[in-house]
Structure formats: structure tokens, C-alpha cells
Design a protein around this motif. Structure first.
Motif, PDB file in Angstrom:
ATOM      1  N   MET A 244     -10.295 -10.607 -17.344  1.00  0.00           N
ATOM      2  CA  MET A 244      -9.341  -9.746 -17.989  1.00  0.00           C
ATOM      3  C   MET A 244      -9.758  -9.545 -19.427  1.00  0.00           C
ATOM      4  O   MET A 244      -9.704 -10.469 -20.216  1.00  0.00           O
ATOM      5  N   HIS A 245     -10.156  -8.367 -19.708  1.00  0.00           N
ATOM      6  CA  HIS A 245     -10.621  -8.007 -21.035  1.00  0.00           C
ATOM      7  C   HIS A 245     -11.716  -8.947 -21.516  1.00  0.00           C
ATOM      8  O   HIS A 245     -11.716  -9.376 -22.653  1.00  0.00           O
ATOM      9  N   GLY A 246     -12.650  -9.252 -20.629  1.00  0.00           N
ATOM     10  CA  GLY A 246     -13.776 -10.104 -20.971  1.00  0.00           C
ATOM     11  C   GLY A 246     -14.976  -9.266 -21.366  1.00  0.00           C
ATOM     12  O   GLY A 246     -14.833  -8.163 -21.899  1.00  0.00           O
ATOM     13  N   PRO A 247     -16.204  -9.774 -21.100  1.00  0.00           N
ATOM     14  CA  PRO A 247     -17.421  -9.039 -21.442  1.00  0.00           C
ATOM     15  C   PRO A 247     -17.472  -7.679 -20.744  1.00  0.00           C
ATOM     16  O   PRO A 247     -16.890  -7.471 -19.687  1.00  0.00           O
ATOM     17  N   ALA A 248     -18.218  -6.753 -21.355  1.00  0.00           N
ATOM     18  CA  ALA A 248     -18.208  -5.361 -20.902  1.00  0.00           C
ATOM     19  C   ALA A 248     -18.746  -5.166 -19.482  1.00  0.00           C
ATOM     20  O   ALA A 248     -18.087  -4.528 -18.667  1.00  0.00           O
ATOM     21  N   SER A 249     -19.920  -5.686 -19.158  1.00  0.00           N
ATOM     22  CA  SER A 249     -20.513  -5.425 -17.839  1.00  0.00           C
ATOM     23  C   SER A 249     -19.642  -5.927 -16.686  1.00  0.00           C
ATOM     24  O   SER A 249     -19.317  -5.147 -15.780  1.00  0.00           O
TER      25      SER A 249
ATOM     26  N   VAL B 159     -10.256  -3.334 -17.816  1.00  0.00           N
ATOM     27  CA  VAL B 159     -10.975  -2.536 -18.816  1.00  0.00           C
ATOM     28  C   VAL B 159     -11.391  -3.460 -19.964  1.00  0.00           C
ATOM     29  O   VAL B 159     -10.570  -4.195 -20.509  1.00  0.00           O
ATOM     30  N   PRO B 160     -12.676  -3.442 -20.331  1.00  0.00           N
ATOM     31  CA  PRO B 160     -13.140  -4.330 -21.402  1.00  0.00           C
ATOM     32  C   PRO B 160     -12.391  -4.095 -22.719  1.00  0.00           C
ATOM     33  O   PRO B 160     -12.046  -2.960 -23.070  1.00  0.00           O
ATOM     34  N   ALA B 161     -12.142  -5.183 -23.439  1.00  0.00           N
ATOM     35  CA  ALA B 161     -11.398  -5.111 -24.703  1.00  0.00           C
ATOM     36  C   ALA B 161     -12.133  -4.293 -25.756  1.00  0.00           C
ATOM     37  O   ALA B 161     -11.507  -3.770 -26.677  1.00  0.00           O
TER      38      ALA B 161
END
Length: 188
Positions: free
Chosen positions: A1-6, A52-54
Motif C-alpha cells: 500500500m503506497h510502497g515502491p513504484a514498480s 497507487v504508489p505514493a
């Protein structure tokens, strides 16, 4: 949850694709699938929004509270429906897990939900155990025993059912959402 982008984008894509398929199942000829499909589509899209990435967007605290309220209402409906169908019991646990994760995100001081140095709370651990068990059980149900035993007859029956009413696709959809739930709980 809202972690790294990939991994976040991969999780987003999986959940969004699952939500789209479930939304398309709303037009199913099978009544039970039609009724379950709307809730499963909402779960898929809700999980996609959480994934969705933060770096792209960090929702404000009130957005997580709205998320929790929406899934709380869906959980009440699923609990009511669980009186007649065990499938709705799984939907109840799933929606309550969404309420829990949204509540953790709303209470988190920064842009990322985190348990911090104190470790994994009991609720997260229990949900991880449940969804891990569900993933293993659902994965075993995908093994094509009937297709191997039935040969071409089973394949012909599956083709006649229509793509919206294929039970193996519905099971794969639920399995992918449960795998995504495990990933989101681990990232919480």
C-alpha cells in the motif's frame, strides 16, 4: 500500500484488471455470479486505488476515511448476505480487511501506512493467515482435475458457458484479489 513504484504499479494493474473483469461479469446469465460481481468489482477498484504508489498521489486523511466508510457499508451488506451463502462470508472478511487497511492509512502520521518498530498487530497477522490460507485453498481449486478426467467433453461444456460464466475465471479473479490482499497486508 503506497510502497515502491514498480510493485505498486503491478499491484494496481492486477487489481484494476480484476475489477474490470468483475464489472463485465455483472451482465452474466447466472444470477449468483451477477450478484457477487458488483461487490468484487468494487473490491478490485478499491484495492487498485490503495495500490497507487505514493510518489504519484498521496491521498489526504479524509480520503482514507471515506474509503473505510464505503467498505464498511459493503461489509454490512456482505455480512447480511452471508446468512445464505458462504461466499459472502469471504466477501465480508475481504471488505472488513479493506476497512482495517484504510483505517491504518488514515491513522498513519506520514504518507505511508506502517506498523513501525512495534511489529505486526494481531489483526494484520490474523488477516495474513486468513488470506494466505484462502490463496492456497483457491489455488488448489484451480487445478483442472475435471478437465483432465473429462477430456474434450469438459472443454466443450466450458466453451458453451460463455466467458462471463466460466467458474475457473471467477476463481482466478478471487484468487488474484486474495494474493493482492496478502501483498497489501505485508506492505501495510
Amino acid at each position: 500500500m503506497h510502497g515502491p513504484a514498480s510493485p505498486g504499479w503491478l499491484l494496481f494493474a492486477l487489481c484494476a484488471a480484476t475489477g474490470v473483469y468483475c464489472l463485465l461479469r455483472v451482465g452474466s446469465a447466472v444470477g449468483e455470479q451477477r450478484r457477487a460481481a458488483g461487490g468484487e468489482a468494487l473490491m478490485g477498484f478499491g484495492m487498485a486505488a490503495m495500490a497507487v504508489p505514493a510518489a504519484v498521489v498521496t491521498p489526504p486523511r479524509w480520503a482514507w476515511l471515506v474509503h473505510a466508510a464505503v467498505f464498511g457499508a459493503v461489509a454490512v451488506r456482505a455480512l447480511w448476505a452471508a446468512r445464505t451463502s458462504p461466499l459472502h462470508l469471504h466477501h465480508s472478511v475481504s471488505t472488513l480487511a479493506m476497512v482495517y487497511m484504510a483505517s491504518v492509512m488514515a491513522a498513519a502520521p506520514g504518507p505511508h501506512g506502517s506498523h513501525g518498530p512495534t511489529g505486526v498487530p494481531a489483526v494484520t497477522g490474523a488477516l495474513l493467515l486468513y488470506f494466505t490460507g484462502y490463496v492456497l485453498w483457491a489455488g488448489l481449486r484451480l487445478i483442472p482435475v475435471a478437465a483432465v478426467a473429462g477430456g474434450t467433453e469438459a472443454a466443450g461444456a466450458a466453451g458453451a458457458a460463455g466467458w462471463r460464466d466460466r467458474p475457473e475465471l471467477v476463481r482466478a479473479c478471487r484468487l488474484s484479489m486474495s494474493i493482492a490482499m496478502v501483498a497489501m497486508l505485508l506492505a501495510l
